[in-house]
Design an enzyme around this catalytic site. Structure first.
Site, PDB file in Angstrom:
ATOM      1  N   ASN A  72      42.043  35.372 -35.740  1.00  0.00           N
ATOM      2  CA  ASN A  72      41.839  36.795 -35.456  1.00  0.00           C
ATOM      3  C   ASN A  72      40.981  37.357 -36.579  1.00  0.00           C
ATOM      4  O   ASN A  72      41.452  37.531 -37.695  1.00  0.00           O
ATOM      5  CB  ASN A  72      43.204  37.512 -35.412  1.00  0.00           C
ATOM      6  N   LYS A 108      39.710  40.289 -36.806  1.00  0.00           N
ATOM      7  CA  LYS A 108      39.870  41.743 -37.018  1.00  0.00           C
ATOM      8  C   LYS A 108      38.483  42.399 -37.099  1.00  0.00           C
ATOM      9  O   LYS A 108      37.573  41.975 -36.407  1.00  0.00           O
ATOM     10  CB  LYS A 108      40.703  42.018 -38.263  1.00  0.00           C
ATOM     11  N   HIS A 166      48.644  43.267 -30.595  1.00  0.00           N
ATOM     12  CA  HIS A 166      48.664  42.882 -32.017  1.00  0.00           C
ATOM     13  C   HIS A 166      49.357  43.989 -32.816  1.00  0.00           C
ATOM     14  O   HIS A 166      49.258  45.166 -32.478  1.00  0.00           O
ATOM     15  CB  HIS A 166      47.226  42.668 -32.522  1.00  0.00           C
ATOM     16  N   GLU A 206      48.677  45.480 -35.461  1.00  0.00           N
ATOM     17  CA  GLU A 206      47.840  46.611 -35.921  1.00  0.00           C
ATOM     18  C   GLU A 206      47.579  47.586 -34.769  1.00  0.00           C
ATOM     19  O   GLU A 206      47.447  48.787 -34.974  1.00  0.00           O
ATOM     20  CB  GLU A 206      46.538  46.070 -36.533  1.00  0.00           C
ATOM     21  N   GLU A 265      54.604  37.362 -34.795  1.00  0.00           N
ATOM     22  CA  GLU A 265      53.973  37.812 -36.036  1.00  0.00           C
ATOM     23  C   GLU A 265      54.826  38.895 -36.683  1.00  0.00           C
ATOM     24  O   GLU A 265      54.696  40.077 -36.341  1.00  0.00           O
ATOM     25  CB  GLU A 265      52.585  38.379 -35.731  1.00  0.00           C
ATOM     26  N   GLY A 303      48.842  39.943 -43.380  1.00  0.00           N
ATOM     27  CA  GLY A 303      47.905  40.444 -44.384  1.00  0.00           C
ATOM     28  C   GLY A 303      48.576  40.779 -45.705  1.00  0.00           C
ATOM     29  O   GLY A 303      47.992  41.433 -46.563  1.00  0.00           O
ATOM     30  N   SER A 316      50.018  35.581 -42.702  1.00  0.00           N
ATOM     31  CA  SER A 316      49.609  34.952 -43.961  1.00  0.00           C
ATOM     32  C   SER A 316      49.630  33.424 -43.915  1.00  0.00           C
ATOM     33  O   SER A 316      50.019  32.765 -44.877  1.00  0.00           O
ATOM     34  CB  SER A 316      50.460  35.477 -45.124  1.00  0.00           C
TER      35      SER A 316
HETATM   36  C1  PEP Z   1      46.783  38.466 -37.864  1.00  0.00           C
HETATM   37  O1  PEP Z   1      45.856  39.232 -37.992  1.00  0.00           O
HETATM   38  O2  PEP Z   1      47.226  38.253 -36.728  1.00  0.00           O
HETATM   39  C2  PEP Z   1      47.339  37.820 -39.056  1.00  0.00           C
HETATM   40  C3  PEP Z   1      48.377  37.023 -38.906  1.00  0.00           C
HETATM   41  O3  PEP Z   1      46.733  38.084 -40.251  1.00  0.00           O
HETATM   42  P1  PEP Z   1      46.947  37.297 -41.662  1.00  0.00           P
HETATM   43  O4  PEP Z   1      46.853  35.836 -41.368  1.00  0.00           O
HETATM   44  O5  PEP Z   1      45.834  37.787 -42.536  1.00  0.00           O
HETATM   45  O6  PEP Z   1      48.308  37.684 -42.148  1.00  0.00           O
END
Ligand code: PEP
Length: 261
Positions: free
Chosen positions: A9, A11, A95, A97, A167, A173, A213
């Site tokens: 992803n 973003k 997601h 966000e 997630e 992040g 992460s």
């Molecule tokens: C994501 O954007 O779905 C995500 C898991 O980000 P990160 O790996 O940066 O935590």
């Protein structure tokens, strides 16, 4: 064993030029990664460049979001049909966000999921609890609510096209990763929900990705869990070498093959 899926992803990162440059490097690395499905979700403006750059390879392209209407006066929005026409096979839906920064509701996520399926896209549905929900022991309730509201009323063939991504919001992040045990327990619960809502066979075929992460340093331990069928990777997916290293660590990949000789 379910075939692993490693998804990126991006973003709001990468222009078209940066997308082409990623693929220049990643395509050669991906040729040794035939043990898993590789999916990349760039920003809308780079989708066409990514589809073009992935042509002739097995790398699949996903959108990060969509709107549920087919067309109309919806300034700024992009429909499922438009995304499919560009050559995408997947789209993220719900997601964290989108849920927590842009205020998307469970009902809106359900509409997006339906629109994606109707346009022939495979939705990657994201669920996960916030830190305060986890600390209040509400993780199960939150996952149950998110699963039941977004994945309700699908036919068995529709359900078979879904990928789920667990997630935890506190791990996205932040550099804080769920332990393999904790992630596997959440995946187990989601699979149980799928079994109740659909069937045991559907739940056994459902691929559930972990996101939060994930990096080359922690991916092997997470992906070694039987319940974890892949990873949804944000930050670390921007670097072709790091993203390839994560994919490499999935079961059945070159790292495992080297260990067994
Ligand atoms: C994501 O954007 O779905 C995500 C898991 O980000 P990160 O790996 O940066 O935590």
């Amino acid at each position: 064993m379910r075939r692993p899926v490693i998804a990126a992803n991006w973003k709001m990162f990468k222009t078209q030029a940066e997308t082409r440059s990623f693929f220049n490097r990643f395509r050669s690395l991906a040729s040794s990664l035939r043990h898993c499905d590789l999916i990349i979700a760039p920003a809308f403006t780079a989708l066409a460049a990514a589809v073009e750059a992935a042509r002739g390879s097995e790398i699949l392209i996903s959108a990060q979001d969509l709107y549920w209407e087919k067309e109309g006066a919806w300034t700024g929005e992009v429909s499922a049909g438009m995304i499919a026409e560009v050559g995408c096979r997947f789209t993220l839906v719900g997601h964290s966000e989108r849920r927590h920064v842009f205020g998307e509701t469970d009902d809106q996520i359900h509409r997006k999921l339906r629109a994606a399926l109707a346009a022939g896209l495979a939705p990657i549905v994201c669920v996960g609890e916030t830190l305060s929900e986890r600390e209040a022991n509400q993780t199960e309730d939150v996952l149950r609510r998110q699963f039941n509201s977004s994945l309700t009323g699908l036919t068995a063939p529709e359900f078979s096209r879904i990928l789920l991504a667990y997630e935890p919001v506190w791990a996205i992040g932040t550099g804080r990763t769920a332990t393999p045990d904790l992630a596997a327990a959440a995946h187990g619960l989601l699979r149980e929900l799928a079994s109740h809502a659909y069937s045991s066979a559907s739940s056994q075929n459902l691929r559930i990705l972990y996101g939060g992460s994930v990096k080359p340093e922690n991916s092997a331990a997470l992906l070694a869990e039987e319940e974890i069928d892949g990873a949804l990777v944000g930050g670390a997916s921007l670097d072709p070498v790091a993203f390839a290293a994560i994919a490499k660590s999935a079961p059945g990949g070159p790292l495992e093959q080297n260990r067994s000789v």
